[in-house]
Design a protein around this motif. Sequence first.
Motif, PDB file in Angstrom:
ATOM      1  N   ARG A  11       0.958  -1.222  -0.087  1.00 59.25           N
ATOM      2  CA  ARG A  11       0.016   0.054  -0.009  1.00 59.25           C
ATOM      3  C   ARG A  11       0.850   1.139   0.086  1.00 59.25           C
ATOM      4  NH1 ARG A  11      -3.788   1.951   4.891  1.00 59.25           N
ATOM      5  NH2 ARG A  11      -3.856   4.014   4.273  1.00 59.25           N
ATOM      6  N   LEU A  12       1.936   1.522   0.720  1.00 59.24           N
ATOM      7  CA  LEU A  12       2.638   2.488   0.987  1.00 59.24           C
ATOM      8  C   LEU A  12       3.559   2.690  -0.251  1.00 59.24           C
ATOM      9  CD1 LEU A  12       4.274   2.063   4.548  1.00 59.24           C
ATOM     10  CD2 LEU A  12       2.469   3.709   3.954  1.00 59.24           C
ATOM     11  N   ARG A  13       3.813   1.868  -1.199  1.00 58.37           N
ATOM     12  CA  ARG A  13       4.426   2.012  -2.364  1.00 58.37           C
ATOM     13  C   ARG A  13       3.829   1.951  -3.407  1.00 58.37           C
ATOM     14  NH1 ARG A  13       9.911   3.447  -1.742  1.00 58.37           N
ATOM     15  NH2 ARG A  13      10.340   3.001   0.503  1.00 58.37           N
ATOM     16  N   PHE A  14       2.368   1.653  -3.279  1.00 51.82           N
ATOM     17  CA  PHE A  14       1.405   1.517  -4.625  1.00 51.82           C
ATOM     18  C   PHE A  14       1.389   2.571  -5.437  1.00 51.82           C
ATOM     19  CE2 PHE A  14      -2.729   0.888  -6.502  1.00 51.82           C
ATOM     20  CZ  PHE A  14      -2.411  -0.453  -7.396  1.00 51.82           C
ATOM     21  N   VAL A  15       1.291   3.812  -5.068  1.00 50.39           N
ATOM     22  CA  VAL A  15       1.062   5.185  -5.763  1.00 50.39           C
ATOM     23  C   VAL A  15       2.125   5.226  -6.641  1.00 50.39           C
ATOM     24  CG1 VAL A  15       0.491   7.465  -5.999  1.00 50.39           C
ATOM     25  CG2 VAL A  15      -0.673   5.938  -4.428  1.00 50.39           C
ATOM     26  N   SER A  16       3.449   5.129  -5.893  1.00 48.48           N
ATOM     27  CA  SER A  16       4.625   5.469  -6.703  1.00 48.48           C
ATOM     28  C   SER A  16       5.121   4.469  -7.845  1.00 48.48           C
ATOM     29  CB  SER A  16       5.740   5.654  -5.652  1.00 48.48           C
ATOM     30  OG  SER A  16       6.061   4.449  -5.163  1.00 48.48           O
ATOM     31  N   ALA A  17       4.522   3.073  -7.521  1.00 42.68           N
ATOM     32  CA  ALA A  17       4.702   2.062  -8.526  1.00 42.68           C
ATOM     33  C   ALA A  17       3.864   2.461  -9.855  1.00 42.68           C
ATOM     34  CB  ALA A  17       4.636   0.685  -7.877  1.00 42.68           C
ATOM     35  N   VAL A  18       2.426   2.627  -9.525  1.00 43.51           N
ATOM     36  CA  VAL A  18       1.687   3.039 -10.491  1.00 43.51           C
ATOM     37  C   VAL A  18       2.031   4.114 -11.356  1.00 43.51           C
ATOM     38  CG1 VAL A  18      -0.705   3.646 -11.030  1.00 43.51           C
ATOM     39  CG2 VAL A  18      -0.208   1.829  -9.463  1.00 43.51           C
ATOM     40  N   LEU A  19       2.486   5.088 -10.758  1.00 49.04           N
ATOM     41  CA  LEU A  19       3.253   6.506 -11.550  1.00 49.04           C
ATOM     42  C   LEU A  19       4.075   5.994 -12.185  1.00 49.04           C
ATOM     43  CD1 LEU A  19       2.740   9.170  -8.851  1.00 49.04           C
ATOM     44  CD2 LEU A  19       1.571   8.820 -10.846  1.00 49.04           C
ATOM     45  N   ALA A  20       5.254   5.117 -11.640  1.00 47.44           N
ATOM     46  CA  ALA A  20       6.473   4.627 -12.449  1.00 47.44           C
ATOM     47  C   ALA A  20       5.882   3.938 -13.863  1.00 47.44           C
ATOM     48  CB  ALA A  20       7.312   3.912 -11.765  1.00 47.44           C
ATOM     49  N   ALA A  21       4.892   2.960 -13.498  1.00 47.98           N
ATOM     50  CA  ALA A  21       4.204   2.296 -14.665  1.00 47.98           C
ATOM     51  C   ALA A  21       3.402   3.059 -15.594  1.00 47.98           C
ATOM     52  CB  ALA A  21       3.337   1.240 -14.201  1.00 47.98           C
ATOM     53  N   ALA A  22       2.843   4.160 -15.025  1.00 46.08           N
ATOM     54  CA  ALA A  22       2.164   5.111 -15.926  1.00 46.08           C
ATOM     55  C   ALA A  22       3.350   5.646 -16.878  1.00 46.08           C
ATOM     56  CB  ALA A  22       1.211   5.908 -15.331  1.00 46.08           C
ATOM     57  N   GLY A  23       4.168   6.080 -16.348  1.00 41.50           N
ATOM     58  CA  GLY A  23       5.417   6.961 -16.993  1.00 41.50           C
ATOM     59  C   GLY A  23       6.000   6.217 -17.821  1.00 41.50           C
ATOM     60  N   MET A  24       6.073   4.873 -17.884  1.00 44.20           N
ATOM     61  CA  MET A  24       6.637   3.915 -18.678  1.00 44.20           C
ATOM     62  C   MET A  24       5.637   3.814 -19.831  1.00 44.20           C
ATOM     63  SD  MET A  24       9.463   2.237 -18.751  1.00 44.20           S
ATOM     64  CE  MET A  24      10.331   0.710 -17.967  1.00 44.20           C
ATOM     65  N   ILE A  25       4.385   3.711 -19.462  1.00 48.31           N
ATOM     66  CA  ILE A  25       3.526   3.692 -20.809  1.00 48.31           C
ATOM     67  C   ILE A  25       3.419   4.926 -21.798  1.00 48.31           C
ATOM     68  CG2 ILE A  25       1.031   3.278 -21.412  1.00 48.31           C
ATOM     69  CD1 ILE A  25       0.442   1.907 -18.852  1.00 48.31           C
ATOM     70  N   LEU A  26       3.597   6.202 -21.074  1.00 45.00           N
ATOM     71  CA  LEU A  26       3.566   7.154 -22.022  1.00 45.00           C
ATOM     72  C   LEU A  26       5.256   7.243 -22.816  1.00 45.00           C
ATOM     73  CD1 LEU A  26       2.270  10.048 -19.382  1.00 45.00           C
ATOM     74  CD2 LEU A  26       1.454   8.985 -21.576  1.00 45.00           C
ATOM     75  N   VAL A  27       6.082   6.968 -22.115  1.00 44.80           N
ATOM     76  CA  VAL A  27       7.252   6.874 -22.743  1.00 44.80           C
ATOM     77  C   VAL A  27       7.302   6.139 -23.830  1.00 44.80           C
ATOM     78  CG1 VAL A  27       9.825   6.511 -22.586  1.00 44.80           C
ATOM     79  CG2 VAL A  27       8.715   7.853 -20.912  1.00 44.80           C
ATOM     80  N   LEU A  28       6.779   4.950 -23.641  1.00 41.76           N
ATOM     81  CA  LEU A  28       6.788   3.874 -24.841  1.00 41.76           C
ATOM     82  C   LEU A  28       5.816   4.251 -25.896  1.00 41.76           C
ATOM     83  CD1 LEU A  28       6.977   0.736 -22.449  1.00 41.76           C
ATOM     84  CD2 LEU A  28       8.487   1.169 -24.398  1.00 41.76           C
ATOM     85  N   LEU A  29       4.789   4.768 -25.539  1.00 41.36           N
ATOM     86  CA  LEU A  29       3.919   5.384 -26.625  1.00 41.36           C
ATOM     87  C   LEU A  29       4.600   6.455 -27.639  1.00 41.36           C
ATOM     88  CD1 LEU A  29       0.591   5.701 -24.696  1.00 41.36           C
ATOM     89  CD2 LEU A  29       0.835   4.360 -26.824  1.00 41.36           C
ATOM     90  N   MET A  30       5.456   7.232 -27.043  1.00 45.44           N
ATOM     91  CA  MET A  30       6.134   8.157 -27.414  1.00 45.44           C
ATOM     92  C   MET A  30       7.283   7.609 -28.476  1.00 45.44           C
ATOM     93  SD  MET A  30       6.460  11.462 -25.189  1.00 45.44           S
ATOM     94  CE  MET A  30       7.509  10.827 -24.153  1.00 45.44           C
ATOM     95  N   VAL A  31       7.936   6.554 -27.809  1.00 49.50           N
ATOM     96  CA  VAL A  31       9.065   5.725 -28.620  1.00 49.50           C
ATOM     97  C   VAL A  31       8.498   5.306 -29.826  1.00 49.50           C
ATOM     98  CG1 VAL A  31      10.491   3.964 -28.564  1.00 49.50           C
ATOM     99  CG2 VAL A  31      10.753   5.704 -26.625  1.00 49.50           C
TER     100      VAL A  31
END
Lengths: 260, 301
Positions: A11-31
Amino acid sequence: MSVPTFVLAVRLRFVSAVLAAAGMILVLLMVGALFPAVGGSIGKLDLPKGVAELLGGADYSSLTGWFRSEIGAVYGPLVIGATAITAAAGSTAGEEEEGILGLVLAHPLERSQLVLAKAAAVAVGVLIVAAGTWIGLVAGVAVAGGGIALADLTALSVHLAFFGFMVGALALALAAGTGRKTVAISVASAYAILGFLVNGFAPLVGGIEWLKYLSPFYYYESNDPIANGIDGADLAVLLAAALVLTAVAAILIRRRDLRG
Amino acid sequence: MSSEIAISTHGLTKDFGGGNGLFDLDLEIEAGEVFGFLGPNGAGKSTTMRLLLDLIGPTRGSANLLGLDSRADSLAVRRRVGFLPGDFQLYPKLTGEEVLDYLADLRGGVDAAVRDALADRFRAELDRPIAELSTGNRQKVGLIQAFMHEPELLILDEPIAGLDPLVQQSFHSLLREVTDAGRTVFLSSHTLSEVERVADRVAILRSGRLMVVDSLSNLRSIAVQRLEVGFAGDVPATAAIEALPGVREARRHGSHMDVSFAGSADPLVKALAAYDVSSLRSHEDDLEEIFLSYYRGGEER
């Protein structure tokens, strides 16, 4: 494993992990979106072999080469590795130094059970980022016009996750053994960066080629998962190392004086 | 027999090097008493408590809690003990409620009625994130977690620090209820006034070594008290006052005299009765003076 500790750690790390995952998705879309315009025009860079090796071959002419170099070689392991190392060190040595564990471990909870719960939570964080990577790869490749098999995209994501398990477990062992967050983060990061360089350059130098076997990058990418699919033996090595390091973490914290 | 002893330590030592730590502590705390552990900061109070909870291991010696070894049976000890660390932190993003939920889960759940009653008693703000709480309000959450599973033994490191006087009162009444129920409290402080209203017996620790274990009343009788006496007419000769049994020192400041004495005040009061005493002011004796009186006692022997 302490289930309440696992649930809280996730729970304490969930938000930051989801944000990292979301960032990864955005970067891959741009790539993916950039490939039609940029990839073809760069083609294959004429770089010294070791440097090209570090950049995943630096062959930007094919979609596979493009994603291998843009995500597989550096960015993917960087994000996954940082997620795993900071979570492992922060949730153990970090909480110890802050003075939280001094209270938590005054409860009827074995220290090794606490460490195993934290390890499982780190694995969940890694899996969230790896899942984001997979979604991003699938979406990015689709945006680029398609052409990489789903199985190969899955293979890269799975190899990334196992890479994360391994470096995360190393940070966990260091954190559990020393109780020092900065030691765990810096030594585990140094090992990952050194492993990255060794994997690129050691094969070029006679006599120290064997060093590459000590690098997590060798097992993560030498069999080129995005082109050749999953390599069971490589994954087994990474997983075994992760499990051994987790066990070491659980043992090291048992009789040590708690800090903080 | 052993069931009547809540805590016993035998040569308990934690050597941090450079003379720091705890050395050869032999202590016995009986079940049902409030035992005060006094000493200046750095004397080894927290070290002792951390050793009892097996958060750190002893260099040598051993400790027994509720008939269990602090090392070998640590898990069983921790199940039956409530602990408030001296300088603790809680997960800053969680609310007090969420922290207590987690800690209760680690114990396999606690009686919600007990927990709620404690929260009411301390007027704890459990719905706000820990990061937003003042020291005193965070301390309340710490106290609730220590008491909420109704442990047989409470080990409280500086429990009163940061609590406002009203909350201190409810804490004191809670301690009385706990010991009335036969449970034991081992609490530390660096000031005597914090423990003198609640403790039955007191140990004084200095530089990692146990100076004295005594009942609070004995301690009081040995402790040097200071009395400031104002005279309306004649002022007695300081030499005459200093000659009285128990009087250590008398100093005259105009129509006032500062007298320090140990033991009974009776000889002094009787002597003063011959004079026109206009005022009497008793000074709170602090821990340092008690230390000093024990030191003086040692030197005289």
